[in-house]
Scaffold this motif. Structure first.
Motif, PDB file in Angstrom:
ATOM      1  N   THR A  46     -11.322 -57.089   1.820  1.00  0.00           N
ATOM      2  CA  THR A  46     -12.036 -57.331   0.569  1.00  0.00           C
ATOM      3  C   THR A  46     -13.222 -56.373   0.505  1.00  0.00           C
ATOM      4  OG1 THR A  46     -13.560 -58.947   1.506  1.00  0.00           O
ATOM      5  CG2 THR A  46     -11.448 -59.794   0.659  1.00  0.00           C
ATOM      6  N   GLN A  47     -13.801 -56.244  -0.668  1.00  0.00           N
ATOM      7  CA  GLN A  47     -14.960 -55.362  -0.830  1.00  0.00           C
ATOM      8  C   GLN A  47     -16.111 -55.837   0.050  1.00  0.00           C
ATOM      9  OE1 GLN A  47     -14.666 -52.547  -2.554  1.00  0.00           O
ATOM     10  NE2 GLN A  47     -16.693 -51.947  -1.891  1.00  0.00           N
ATOM     11  N   SER A  48     -16.318 -57.157   0.141  1.00  0.00           N
ATOM     12  CA  SER A  48     -17.417 -57.658   0.978  1.00  0.00           C
ATOM     13  C   SER A  48     -17.140 -57.414   2.464  1.00  0.00           C
ATOM     14  CB  SER A  48     -17.681 -59.145   0.719  1.00  0.00           C
ATOM     15  OG  SER A  48     -16.579 -59.926   1.110  1.00  0.00           O
ATOM     16  N   GLU A  49     -15.873 -57.511   2.874  1.00  0.00           N
ATOM     17  CA  GLU A  49     -15.527 -57.209   4.268  1.00  0.00           C
ATOM     18  C   GLU A  49     -15.766 -55.734   4.568  1.00  0.00           C
ATOM     19  OE1 GLU A  49     -12.032 -60.502   5.188  1.00  0.00           O
ATOM     20  OE2 GLU A  49     -11.518 -58.631   4.157  1.00  0.00           O
ATOM     21  N   LYS A 109     -12.376 -66.488  17.243  1.00  0.00           N
ATOM     22  CA  LYS A 109     -13.462 -67.296  16.690  1.00  0.00           C
ATOM     23  C   LYS A 109     -14.287 -66.486  15.687  1.00  0.00           C
ATOM     24  CE  LYS A 109     -17.399 -70.118  18.042  1.00  0.00           C
ATOM     25  NZ  LYS A 109     -18.228 -70.609  19.145  1.00  0.00           N
ATOM     26  N   GLU A 110     -14.571 -65.227  16.031  1.00  0.00           N
ATOM     27  CA  GLU A 110     -15.338 -64.370  15.133  1.00  0.00           C
ATOM     28  C   GLU A 110     -14.571 -64.108  13.839  1.00  0.00           C
ATOM     29  OE1 GLU A 110     -17.261 -59.911  15.193  1.00  0.00           O
ATOM     30  OE2 GLU A 110     -17.182 -61.029  17.075  1.00  0.00           O
ATOM     31  N   TRP A 144     -15.580 -65.001   9.930  1.00  0.00           N
ATOM     32  CA  TRP A 144     -15.569 -64.049   8.820  1.00  0.00           C
ATOM     33  C   TRP A 144     -14.711 -64.563   7.676  1.00  0.00           C
ATOM     34  CZ3 TRP A 144     -14.964 -58.318  10.755  1.00  0.00           C
ATOM     35  CH2 TRP A 144     -16.086 -57.967  11.505  1.00  0.00           C
ATOM     36  N   GLN A 145     -13.548 -65.122   7.998  1.00  0.00           N
ATOM     37  CA  GLN A 145     -12.660 -65.639   6.950  1.00  0.00           C
ATOM     38  C   GLN A 145     -13.310 -66.790   6.204  1.00  0.00           C
ATOM     39  OE1 GLN A 145      -9.087 -66.514   9.129  1.00  0.00           O
ATOM     40  NE2 GLN A 145      -8.223 -64.481   8.774  1.00  0.00           N
ATOM     41  N   ALA A 183     -15.831 -65.465   3.836  1.00  0.00           N
ATOM     42  CA  ALA A 183     -15.235 -64.755   2.698  1.00  0.00           C
ATOM     43  C   ALA A 183     -14.461 -65.682   1.762  1.00  0.00           C
ATOM     44  CB  ALA A 183     -14.318 -63.643   3.201  1.00  0.00           C
ATOM     45  N   PHE A 184     -13.715 -66.636   2.332  1.00  0.00           N
ATOM     46  CA  PHE A 184     -12.800 -67.439   1.541  1.00  0.00           C
ATOM     47  C   PHE A 184     -13.058 -68.936   1.573  1.00  0.00           C
ATOM     48  CE2 PHE A 184     -10.347 -63.776   3.250  1.00  0.00           C
ATOM     49  CZ  PHE A 184     -10.210 -63.080   2.060  1.00  0.00           C
ATOM     50  N   GLY A 185     -14.030 -69.384   2.347  1.00  0.00           N
ATOM     51  CA  GLY A 185     -14.277 -70.807   2.513  1.00  0.00           C
ATOM     52  C   GLY A 185     -13.444 -71.347   3.662  1.00  0.00           C
ATOM     53  N   PRO A 186     -13.654 -72.597   4.055  1.00  0.00           N
ATOM     54  CA  PRO A 186     -12.943 -73.187   5.186  1.00  0.00           C
ATOM     55  C   PRO A 186     -11.432 -73.171   4.960  1.00  0.00           C
ATOM     56  CG  PRO A 186     -14.723 -74.634   4.457  1.00  0.00           C
ATOM     57  CD  PRO A 186     -14.601 -73.537   3.452  1.00  0.00           C
ATOM     58  N   SER A 187     -10.686 -72.854   6.041  1.00  0.00           N
ATOM     59  CA  SER A 187      -9.226 -72.854   5.937  1.00  0.00           C
ATOM     60  C   SER A 187      -8.695 -74.243   6.203  1.00  0.00           C
ATOM     61  CB  SER A 187      -8.629 -71.871   6.952  1.00  0.00           C
ATOM     62  OG  SER A 187      -8.820 -72.351   8.257  1.00  0.00           O
TER      63      SER A 187
END
Length: 118
Positions: free
Chosen positions: A13-16, A102-103, A107-108, A111-115
């Protein structure tokens, strides 16, 4: 220098991308080199301020100056401390698979909220 022919493309993603660029820059590495080191399990160190290198150079000079004035055991301990400082602050650290996972989860989540798996 080894010429690298193989290529891996990565979509982010752009933020990543911005985060990777910022982290790479803070380590004094290109984005490619930063991602390569991370993918191979290393945690590149951030670039240290010049004052660290001045301190390290002074410490090394001190070791040289007192070499013949201290016991061999004291000299060995001083050199070990100097080596440990350099290793801890300069050399990239190898991460475990669990640490990398874990890292990446962190990050996910940012970027996307809790999975659903967490």
């Amino acid at each position: 220098m080894t010429y690298k022919k193989a290529r891996i493309e990565l979509r982010v993603t752009q933020s990543e991308k911005k985060k990777i660029a910022k982290l790479a820059e803070s380590c004094g590495l290109s984005q490619s080199k930063y991602v390569r080191q991370r993918a191979l399990g290393y945690s590149p160190r951030k670039v240290l301020p010049d004052v660290f290198f001045d301190f390290n150079q002074t410490l090394c000079r001190l070791c040289d100056e007192i070499a013949d004035k201290v016991t061999p055991d004291t000299e060995r301990k001083l050199l070990e401390v100097t080596d440990k400082i350099q290793q801890q602050l300069l050399l990239p650290e190898k991460s475990t698979t669990a640490q990398i996972r874990k890292e990446m989860m962190t990050w996910q989540q940012q970027a996307f909220g809790p999975s659903k798996d967490s």
